[in-house]
Write a protein that holds these residues in place. Structure first.
Motif, PDB file in Angstrom:
ATOM      1  N   VAL A 203       2.593   8.386  -0.902  1.00 20.04           N
ATOM      2  CA  VAL A 203       1.567   7.723  -1.284  1.00 20.04           C
ATOM      3  C   VAL A 203       1.275   6.609  -1.172  1.00 20.04           C
ATOM      4  O   VAL A 203       0.065   5.734  -0.750  1.00 20.04           O
ATOM      5  CB  VAL A 203       1.213   7.549  -2.886  1.00 20.04           C
ATOM      6  CG1 VAL A 203       0.015   6.805  -3.726  1.00 20.04           C
ATOM      7  CG2 VAL A 203       1.177   9.095  -3.393  1.00 20.04           C
TER       8      VAL A 203
ATOM      9  N   ARG B   1      -3.392  17.887  -5.851  1.00 24.23           N
ATOM     10  CA  ARG B   1      -2.848  16.294  -6.090  1.00 24.23           C
ATOM     11  C   ARG B   1      -2.885  16.034  -4.920  1.00 24.23           C
ATOM     12  O   ARG B   1      -3.497  14.300  -4.084  1.00 24.23           O
ATOM     13  CB  ARG B   1      -1.117  16.793  -6.333  1.00 24.23           C
ATOM     14  CG  ARG B   1      -1.184  15.278  -5.760  1.00 24.23           C
ATOM     15  CD  ARG B   1       1.020  15.367  -6.495  1.00 24.23           C
ATOM     16  NE  ARG B   1       1.476  14.171  -6.592  1.00 24.23           N
ATOM     17  CZ  ARG B   1       1.559  13.472  -7.732  1.00 24.23           C
ATOM     18  NH1 ARG B   1       1.292  13.487  -8.855  1.00 24.23           N
ATOM     19  NH2 ARG B   1       1.874  12.369  -7.614  1.00 24.23           N
TER      20      ARG B   1
ATOM     21  N   ILE C  83      -5.811  12.149  -4.533  1.00 24.94           N
ATOM     22  CA  ILE C  83      -4.311  11.369  -3.899  1.00 24.94           C
ATOM     23  C   ILE C  83      -5.316  10.648  -2.797  1.00 24.94           C
ATOM     24  O   ILE C  83      -6.551   9.427  -2.732  1.00 24.94           O
ATOM     25  CB  ILE C  83      -3.718  11.764  -3.942  1.00 24.94           C
ATOM     26  CG1 ILE C  83      -2.693  11.507  -5.131  1.00 24.94           C
ATOM     27  CG2 ILE C  83      -2.918  10.000  -3.015  1.00 24.94           C
ATOM     28  CD1 ILE C  83      -1.624  11.715  -5.310  1.00 24.94           C
TER      29      ILE C  83
ATOM     30  N   VAL D 149      -3.614   3.284  -7.067  1.00 26.14           N
ATOM     31  CA  VAL D 149      -3.764   4.175  -7.078  1.00 26.14           C
ATOM     32  C   VAL D 149      -2.033   4.755  -6.618  1.00 26.14           C
ATOM     33  O   VAL D 149      -1.350   5.846  -7.324  1.00 26.14           O
ATOM     34  CB  VAL D 149      -4.026   4.583  -5.675  1.00 26.14           C
ATOM     35  CG1 VAL D 149      -4.032   5.707  -5.102  1.00 26.14           C
ATOM     36  CG2 VAL D 149      -5.452   4.494  -5.722  1.00 26.14           C
ATOM     37  N   GLN D 150      -1.310   3.616  -6.647  1.00 26.99           N
ATOM     38  CA  GLN D 150       0.131   3.443  -5.888  1.00 26.99           C
ATOM     39  C   GLN D 150       0.987   3.701  -7.560  1.00 26.99           C
ATOM     40  O   GLN D 150       1.948   4.791  -7.457  1.00 26.99           O
ATOM     41  CB  GLN D 150       0.594   2.565  -5.141  1.00 26.99           C
ATOM     42  CG  GLN D 150       0.451   2.541  -3.656  1.00 26.99           C
ATOM     43  CD  GLN D 150       0.769   1.127  -3.205  1.00 26.99           C
ATOM     44  OE1 GLN D 150       1.153   1.036  -2.221  1.00 26.99           O
ATOM     45  NE2 GLN D 150       2.071   1.098  -3.415  1.00 26.99           N
TER      46      GLN D 150
ATOM     47  N   ALA E 140      -0.639   5.272 -10.242  1.00 27.63           N
ATOM     48  CA  ALA E 140      -0.916   5.926 -11.114  1.00 27.63           C
ATOM     49  C   ALA E 140      -0.202   7.265 -10.309  1.00 27.63           C
ATOM     50  O   ALA E 140      -0.173   8.153 -11.192  1.00 27.63           O
ATOM     51  CB  ALA E 140      -2.728   6.059 -10.615  1.00 27.63           C
ATOM     52  N   PHE E 141      -0.107   7.491  -8.838  1.00 26.38           N
ATOM     53  CA  PHE E 141       0.311   8.202  -7.789  1.00 26.38           C
ATOM     54  C   PHE E 141       1.572   8.252  -7.679  1.00 26.38           C
ATOM     55  O   PHE E 141       1.898   9.772  -7.646  1.00 26.38           O
ATOM     56  CB  PHE E 141      -0.896   9.251  -7.294  1.00 26.38           C
ATOM     57  CG  PHE E 141      -2.005   8.797  -7.830  1.00 26.38           C
ATOM     58  CD1 PHE E 141      -1.992  10.464  -8.786  1.00 26.38           C
ATOM     59  CD2 PHE E 141      -3.295   8.262  -7.909  1.00 26.38           C
ATOM     60  CE1 PHE E 141      -3.440  10.835  -9.040  1.00 26.38           C
ATOM     61  CE2 PHE E 141      -4.358   8.471  -8.681  1.00 26.38           C
ATOM     62  CZ  PHE E 141      -4.566   9.521  -8.957  1.00 26.38           C
ATOM     63  N   GLY E 142       2.118   7.320  -7.271  1.00 28.01           N
ATOM     64  CA  GLY E 142       3.358   7.105  -6.026  1.00 28.01           C
ATOM     65  C   GLY E 142       4.614   6.825  -6.592  1.00 28.01           C
ATOM     66  O   GLY E 142       4.838   6.593  -8.022  1.00 28.01           O
TER      67      GLY E 142
ATOM     68  N   VAL F 203      -6.708   6.509 -13.953  1.00 30.14           N
ATOM     69  CA  VAL F 203      -7.212   7.960 -13.197  1.00 30.14           C
ATOM     70  C   VAL F 203      -8.619   8.370 -12.859  1.00 30.14           C
ATOM     71  O   VAL F 203      -9.129   8.566 -14.517  1.00 30.14           O
ATOM     72  CB  VAL F 203      -6.021   9.135 -13.620  1.00 30.14           C
ATOM     73  CG1 VAL F 203      -5.789   9.856 -12.336  1.00 30.14           C
ATOM     74  CG2 VAL F 203      -4.991   7.984 -13.586  1.00 30.14           C
TER      75      VAL F 203
ATOM     76  N   VAL G 160     -10.337  11.489 -11.790  1.00 34.20           N
ATOM     77  CA  VAL G 160     -10.034  13.401 -11.051  1.00 34.20           C
ATOM     78  C   VAL G 160     -11.602  14.370 -10.792  1.00 34.20           C
ATOM     79  O   VAL G 160     -12.579  13.934 -11.664  1.00 34.20           O
ATOM     80  CB  VAL G 160     -10.113  14.232 -12.371  1.00 34.20           C
ATOM     81  CG1 VAL G 160      -9.727  15.571 -11.788  1.00 34.20           C
ATOM     82  CG2 VAL G 160      -8.001  13.968 -12.419  1.00 34.20           C
TER      83      VAL G 160
END
Length: 247
Positions: A86, A152, A156, A191-192, A194-196, A224, A226
């Motif tokens: 990510v 995913r 992302i 983003v980082q 939330a997902f990384g 987040v 989707v």
């Protein structure tokens, strides 16, 4: 010739000369009223020279995206297992920002022109889609074999593009006066987080997983989003801005 005589200024490369001529005419006459013949006449070259560099008039508005996309693809291809995926795609997105920041005046002019011409906006969205696909393809490879790995990766990639473009447009609306790096870093931070995987910190180096309850109150709010994988990029951006209260 006298030694004090100034040497004549070097002519810009033909590609840059064509872009400069095109934007001068776009600003003076308007995009629709400017033809390829007008551009080559002002640049002092022939039509064949124009089409050697640009397949169409639309392409002269975006002369640097092909190079940037190639650089991004090479950057991702050079990634190793040691790179957190990510963070890697966020760093790849920053390459696009640097491209815009290299010439703020040109970038602001292009932004204004694109807003005025629907055909250019559609062209720009197609370019954005290619960036997103490059990010998603890299992430699909890194998440291969994991549950919902493809989903995913696509989510992302869309989030990275939406966050980057949200900050980039804010900078362009400021006429390039604000700090684009700080704004994009802030946006990609969402983003980082939330997902990384979190970066090493004094409180918990290398920790992966949710923030403990005792620390949750100090954490920044994370949004987040989707979206359907077939949704166009402009729709994802719109939903992202709405979720952040910026729509």
């Amino acid at each position: 010739m006298s030694s004090s005589s100034a040497a004549p200024a070097a002519k810009p490369p033909m590609r840059e000369a064509l872009v400069a001529a095109a934007f001068r005419l776009f600003l003076e006459r308007g995009y629709e009223q400017t033809t390829v013949d007008d551009i080559v006449a002002l640049a002092g070259v022939g039509r064949r020279s124009f089409f050697r560099y640009f397949p169409s008039k639309d392409d002269v508005v975006f002369p640097d995206h092909e190079r940037c996309l190639a650089d991004m693809t090479a950057f991702l291809a050079a990634s190793g297992e040691e790179h957190e995926p990510v963070r890697r795609v966020c760093d790849a997105a920053r390459m696009v920002l640097r491209m815009y920041a290299e010439n703020p005046t040109f970038s602001v002019q292009r932004y204004r022109l694109t807003k005025q011409v629907p055909g250019l906006r559609a062209y720009e969205l197609s370019v954005v889609w290619r960036y997103e696909r490059a990010l998603a393809e890299y992430l699909r490879g890194r998440f291969a074999g994991r549950p919902d790995g493809t989903l995913r990766a696509d989510v992302i990639a869309a989030a990275v593009v939406a966050a980057h473009n949200n900050a980039l447009r804010s900078w362009l609306r400021s006429d390039g006066r604000d700090d684009p790096g700080a704004a994009v870093d802030h946006a990609l931070g969402y983003v980082q987080r939330a997902f990384g995987r979190p970066v090493d910190t004094a409180a918990g180096a290398g920790r992966i997983g949710p923030v403990p309850a005792g620390e949750a109150e100090d954490a920044e709010e994370v949004v987040v989003l989707v979206s359907h994988r077939d949704a166009p990029v402009w729709r994802v951006v719109q939903e992202w801005e709405t979720a952040l209260g910026r729509g």
